[in-house]
Scaffold this active site. Sequence first.
Site, PDB file in Angstrom:
ATOM      1  N   GLY A  85       0.813  -1.215   0.000  1.00 26.15           N
ATOM      2  CA  GLY A  85       0.000   0.000   0.000  1.00 26.15           C
ATOM      3  C   GLY A  85       0.837   1.252   0.000  1.00 26.15           C
ATOM      4  O   GLY A  85       0.325   2.351   0.243  1.00 26.15           O
ATOM      5  N   SER A  95       5.630  -5.101  -1.308  1.00 27.33           N
ATOM      6  CA  SER A  95       5.699  -3.690  -1.677  1.00 27.33           C
ATOM      7  C   SER A  95       6.223  -2.868  -0.499  1.00 27.33           C
ATOM      8  O   SER A  95       7.339  -3.096  -0.034  1.00 27.33           O
ATOM      9  CB  SER A  95       4.334  -3.205  -2.159  1.00 27.33           C
ATOM     10  OG  SER A  95       4.420  -1.940  -2.754  1.00 27.33           O
ATOM     11  N   ASP A 121       7.421  -4.505 -13.662  1.00 26.91           N
ATOM     12  CA  ASP A 121       7.242  -3.604 -12.523  1.00 26.91           C
ATOM     13  C   ASP A 121       8.277  -2.487 -12.613  1.00 26.91           C
ATOM     14  O   ASP A 121       9.473  -2.761 -12.730  1.00 26.91           O
ATOM     15  CB  ASP A 121       7.426  -4.406 -11.226  1.00 26.91           C
ATOM     16  CG  ASP A 121       7.217  -3.589  -9.973  1.00 26.91           C
ATOM     17  OD1 ASP A 121       7.067  -2.356 -10.060  1.00 26.91           O
ATOM     18  OD2 ASP A 121       7.236  -4.191  -8.881  1.00 26.91           O
ATOM     19  N   HIS A 142       3.347  -4.905 -10.866  1.00 25.99           N
ATOM     20  CA  HIS A 142       3.369  -4.719  -9.418  1.00 25.99           C
ATOM     21  C   HIS A 142       2.057  -5.240  -8.819  1.00 25.99           C
ATOM     22  O   HIS A 142       0.971  -4.890  -9.262  1.00 25.99           O
ATOM     23  CB  HIS A 142       3.546  -3.236  -9.088  1.00 25.99           C
ATOM     24  CG  HIS A 142       3.982  -2.991  -7.678  1.00 25.99           C
ATOM     25  ND1 HIS A 142       5.267  -3.269  -7.236  1.00 25.99           N
ATOM     26  CD2 HIS A 142       3.313  -2.517  -6.596  1.00 25.99           C
ATOM     27  CE1 HIS A 142       5.366  -2.952  -5.954  1.00 25.99           C
ATOM     28  NE2 HIS A 142       4.194  -2.507  -5.546  1.00 25.99           N
TER      29      HIS A 142
END
Length: 362
Positions: free
Chosen positions: A114, A197, A300, A330
């Site tokens: 996030g 991430s 990505d 991604h």
Amino acid sequence: MAMAIYNIFLLFLCFCQLGHKITASDEQKTPSHTLQEAYDVLGIKPNPDGSLTREIRIPMVNATPNVEPTSTTQIALSKDIPLNPFTKTFIRLYKPLNPTKNSKIPLIIYLHGGDFVLFSAKTVIFHEFCNQISAQFPAVVASVEYRLAPEHRLPAAYDDAMDAIMWARSQAVCGNGSDAWIKQLVDFSHVFLLGSSAGGNAVYHAALRALDLNLSPIKIRGMIMNQPYFGGVHRTESEIKLSEDAYIPLYVNDLLWTFSLPKNANRDHEFCNPLMIGRSYDLGKIKRLPRVMMKGDDGDPLVDREKMLVKFLEANGVEVVSIFNEGGHHGIELSNTTAAQELYDAMKNFIHSTLKFKHINH
């Protein structure tokens, strides 16, 4: 001063040897976009006090602490437990629905994605991700509800990750006072850090911090970084090539870093660019990191950053298992079931091979 010069020289050599060209200009070859465009992509609205209104488009779900008699797809149980009452963080804890009896399993501390700004441990995509990990590995998974930026800029998320590591230690120490799921199932000598991430970024920094602490009796055996979220002032080839990427376009990425980093810091701050060593971490500490799994995808924009970090870690004696797939994007595992299963299998193999290596050498 000598150490600072050595670090700069090492970085120069690292950049020369990695084979991923860094451009000379911060904004070279990147189309211009307005801030409003970036806000619209992210579904956020800035408020006068510096906070954000997040128009969450991905639903959140409650934990499932009990067997659901009508469910034909339930594979794990989960429950929310407080982590730090002062920061209002918590852990969503998962265990397999039918764990093997009389057999201890690893504890995986998970940090969700996030970009440090969005989502929650309760977000359905991460909830289901942890269900699968817990059931398939099998493992007990502690998914951390960490604080988000810009209301809580970095290193707040790292602090929360460290709270989770210390929580694991307290669970190991308190014995009969520990959580029943933990007491029944967890082998505290088999702890792994996993992040996707932004969570992959947090795992890296938490692992480095943990080296300063006596965590006994828990032992962090490895760290898994799935498409970790890193950046830098100067663009990589993959960032330029994929600047208009559908999943993490460069202009959106830049805005997210302005929200996440300490005020007045640029993208070469060590929280963003892990090759900028020497502020909080020295090379001696990096050499002591546990075994690492790095997973990335060539589609990505962040992939060159990930490949550079692999080279850097390997140059400093860290054992790295790297998996870089052609194509992809991604967060591919959140929307593509085949890619998700390949990732589950790779992570499971990494954990099992790490523990096998440990037993052979003891």
